[in-house]
Every structure is written in C-alpha cells, then in structure tokens.
Design a protein around this motif. Sequence first.
Motif, mmCIF file in Angstrom:
data_model
loop_
_atom_site.group_PDB
_atom_site.id
_atom_site.type_symbol
_atom_site.label_atom_id
_atom_site.label_comp_id
_atom_site.label_asym_id
_atom_site.label_seq_id
_atom_site.Cartn_x
_atom_site.Cartn_y
_atom_site.Cartn_z
ATOM 1 N N SER A 55 -2.500 9.018 -10.895
ATOM 2 C CA SER A 55 -3.446 8.891 -9.789
ATOM 3 C C SER A 55 -3.443 7.441 -9.309
ATOM 4 N N SER A 56 -3.763 7.275 -8.049
ATOM 5 C CA SER A 56 -3.674 5.948 -7.443
ATOM 6 C C SER A 56 -4.692 5.010 -8.089
ATOM 7 N N ARG B 73 3.544 -3.114 3.717
ATOM 8 C CA ARG B 73 3.194 -4.423 3.171
ATOM 9 C C ARG B 73 1.988 -4.973 3.920
ATOM 10 N N MET B 74 1.070 -5.558 3.164
ATOM 11 C CA MET B 74 -0.057 -6.243 3.808
ATOM 12 C C MET B 74 0.039 -7.707 3.430
ATOM 13 N N GLY C 2 -3.056 9.987 -3.796
ATOM 14 C CA GLY C 2 -3.818 8.962 -3.073
ATOM 15 C C GLY C 2 -3.043 7.670 -2.855
ATOM 16 N N GLU C 3 -3.820 6.598 -2.569
ATOM 17 C CA GLU C 3 -3.216 5.354 -2.097
ATOM 18 C C GLU C 3 -3.299 4.266 -3.171
ATOM 19 N N THR C 4 -2.152 3.809 -3.622
ATOM 20 C CA THR C 4 -2.105 2.748 -4.631
ATOM 21 C C THR C 4 -1.959 1.404 -3.931
ATOM 22 N N VAL D 64 0.886 -1.164 0.000
ATOM 23 C CA VAL D 64 0.000 0.000 0.000
ATOM 24 C C VAL D 64 0.924 1.213 0.000
ATOM 25 N N ILE D 65 0.775 2.054 -1.019
ATOM 26 C CA ILE D 65 1.716 3.166 -1.209
ATOM 27 C C ILE D 65 0.935 4.471 -1.325
ATOM 28 N N ARG D 66 1.342 5.441 -0.536
ATOM 29 C CA ARG D 66 0.714 6.760 -0.644
ATOM 30 C C ARG D 66 1.763 7.697 -1.240
ATOM 31 N N GLY D 67 1.424 8.343 -2.332
ATOM 32 C CA GLY D 67 2.404 9.185 -3.029
ATOM 33 C C GLY D 67 2.566 10.550 -2.395
#
Length: 434
Positions: free
Chosen positions: A365-366, A419-420, A389-391, A5-8
């Motif tokens: 954009s995510s 990481r999930m 946003g969150e990719t 999970v990545i937030r730019g």
Amino acid sequence: MDKFVIRGGNPLVGTIRVSGAKNSALPCMAAALLTEDEVILENIPQVHDIETERKLLVSMGADVNLGYGRAQHRTTICCKNLSDPVAKYEIVKTMRASSLVLGPLVARIGMARVALPGGCAIGGRPIDLHIKGLEKMGATITQEHGYLEARATRLKGAHIFFDKITVTGTEDLLMAAVLADGETLLENCAREPEVADTAALLTSMGAKIEGAGTSTIRVQGVTSLHGARHRINPDRIEAGTFLIAGAITQGDLIVDNCNPAHLGALIDKLTQMGVSVETIAPDQLRVRASHPLYAVDMSTEEYPGFPTDMQAQFMALATQADGVSQIKENIFENRFMHVQELVRMGANIKVDGRVATVRGKTTLSSAAVMCSDLRASASLVLAAMVADGETILDRVYHMDRGYERFEEKLRSVGAQIRRMGNVFATKDTAPENI
Ligand code: UD1
C-alpha cells in the motif's frame, strides 16, 4: 528536494531504452588522465555521478566537454594540462568512485593526492587494496589531513593478488599498470563487464592487456598512451531494473539497447520465479509475467553471480511472489536499508545479519517513503508501481546519481510517475552512495 509521486496499478507495456553504464563510464573518464591526447567517449549516461566526475577532472585542469543533446551522448576529455592533481574532499565525499583517479594520476604524472572517502551508507568500503597494489608497484603512500598522497618516479610492474575481489580496485590498478615499467600480473581480479569495458578503451589507447574480464589480467607496460574513441557498454543494472519493472507490474516490456549476456544470473532467477524473459534481438530482451510468481532464494556474488546492485530491486519483486524467499547479501555488510521502507509499504521481511527473509505475496500500500541509496531508491519505485494509491518518494537525488531520466522512461511505457521539485537541486551535498 525532488520527490517522485507514483500511482500503482498499471502494467508496463512497450519499449524502454537502456543508457550507457555509469560504472563503465566512471573508470573510462578516469582513463583519459593517462594521455595528453583527446579521449572521446560515446553513450555516456546523463546522470549526476558523471557530472561529479566531470567536476573532478576539471578541478585538476582537464578540459571536459559533456556533449549531452549531441549524438550518442558524446563526451570529449583532454587531460593535457593537469595543473592540480588533487581529488578534493568536497568531491570525493559525494562519490567514492573518485578514488579511481589514484592509479592513473601516479602512472602518468608520478603523483596524486586523493581525499580519503570515509564511511558510506552501505558499509565500510575501504580502499586498502588500491593502496597495497600501488605500493607493490613502487609508489610511496603517505596519509595526512584526511588525504592520501601517492608518489613514484615511474611505477614498476608487479605481481598483485587481490585478497578480496574489488571492481574499482581492479580498474584502478589496471590503469596504473598500463604505464608501468615492465609486466604486471593481477590475480583474483573482478570479472565484471565494466572492467572489460575499461580495458577495451585502454587497449584502443595503445595499452597491452590480456585477460580483462577473467580473474587473471596480464599487462605489459608502455611508455605512453594516445587518444581514442570508445563506446560505453549498456548499463546492465538499469536493464535489470527494467526487467523487474516489467515482471512486477505483470507487463509486456521490451528492454532495448541491452546486452543479454551480462544479465545471465538475473534472467535465471526471473525464469525460476515464473517470469518469461526472451532474447528477441542481440540487444533486446522481452519480459512478460503473469502472477502467481514463485518465491526463490538468491545470494549476491561477484560477477558472473547475482549482482549486489540488483539485490534491492529483486527484493521488491520477491514481495510479490508466493512463498518464502531468502535473500543473502554477501558483498556489502549493510545493504538492507530499503527493507524498512518496503515494510512500511506492507511487505513482510525480516532481516537476520546478512539474510533477509521475504514472505509473500503481500499487498503493498502507498506510503511516504525515503530513498537511502541509489539501488534502494529503484526498489521503492518498483514497489510503488504495484502499491494501492499514491506513494511519495523523497530524496530522489539518490536515484539521479545513476539512472538517466528514470521517471520519463517509465512513464513512456505506462507508469504513473511524476517528479515534483527542481531537477538536480541539492545533489552536491548528497551523501555518498553507489
Ligand atoms: C563497484 C560498483 C558498485 C557495486 C560494487 C560491487 C562502481 C563505481 N561501483 O563498487 O556499484 O556495488 O562494485 O559490485 O563500479 N573492498 C575492500 N578493500 C578495497 C576495496 C573493496 O575491502 O580496497 C571490499 C568492499 O568493502 C566490499 C567488496 O570489497 O565489501 C567489494 O567492493 P568493490 O568491488 O571494491 O566495490 P566498488 O568497486 O566500490
């Protein structure tokens, strides 16, 4: 299956350390098959492909102690007893570099059985040049039930010209030649630093090699090799990925434990784009960028040209440059699988055969995106670090094959990435990539 999970939005700032090169470590581990003595390898990266190679060697009877957690990621390999010289399909299908055991096994014990690797996500990837070379050295090769069997009482020196430049093919035949009877001349060889690294280990084991790292390699065969200790080169592709991470996030990043001399083609392109890359110590580069970046064209080539293993990451950066960049993939025929995912994030990229045309700068954009191979995964992480946003990045097992603790390293310099899921779950069934 693990996800990232990545937030730019965060610039990367600080120092990030590069691990040992996976693509050097793999042939160096295979080189241990050439001696009964212990081979000690330092700076082995903690990535899944290395674990696969450990399993492969162990399945043949070798003793392999992957010393993670101990100083310098030291691995000790002893191939005194090779009771089962077979590279089984279950292992070869998950890592094509398994064909690297072919040359050393025939050279040392006169026989090898290796499952044919089959197709691969990024193109055909045949091993015909490995086979042709071994035949020239006197091996008899047969193929049955999806396995290739090579036999020779003792390989003999030969004059081999590679019709096409191949990295693992050069390494495989080099490892075969070191124990062959007489002189082997290899021409049109790969000049990648990983070939020179493998040759450095072989030389410290007692091999007689001249010219590794150039297109002509001359080997005088010896009757046996002994144990050695060798430190693996830093990973130039991981280092290059971090340089692009610094540039794309407009950060100020020190890439530590790298070899700037191995990164010439990439540094040249980054400089043309307006990124500042400085060598601040023999093993450190500092990358700084502020936009706008300028579009530049790039073609992948064999070393010392621009590496195909950096093409996907470079494309992510090209989406943030002003203007039109043409990116040509010359090494593999189907290596644009990251394109559709980048487009889903808002990139403007059109592919025509081997050429991708990137029009920038686009706001990313995510989105929920999927890794398709090792370097494509890195490209998506880079894009996500500048997206709104969150990719959510799925199938990160591809990433774990070749990048050590990627998300932890990026987080330590300011990236918002987590990481999930279970680390290393399901990877044994992961499809082949590089
Ligand atoms: C190695 C690297 C990989 C990198 C690639 C090119 C390892 C473990 N992997 O892969 O990360 O992307 O080099 O830099 O080191 N070919 C043939 N016949 C052969 C062998 C290769 O036609 O017998 C062709 C391939 O299809 C490809 C080209 O040669 O088009 C280059 O492949 P090669 O250099 O062999 O790649 P690998 O060694 O598999």
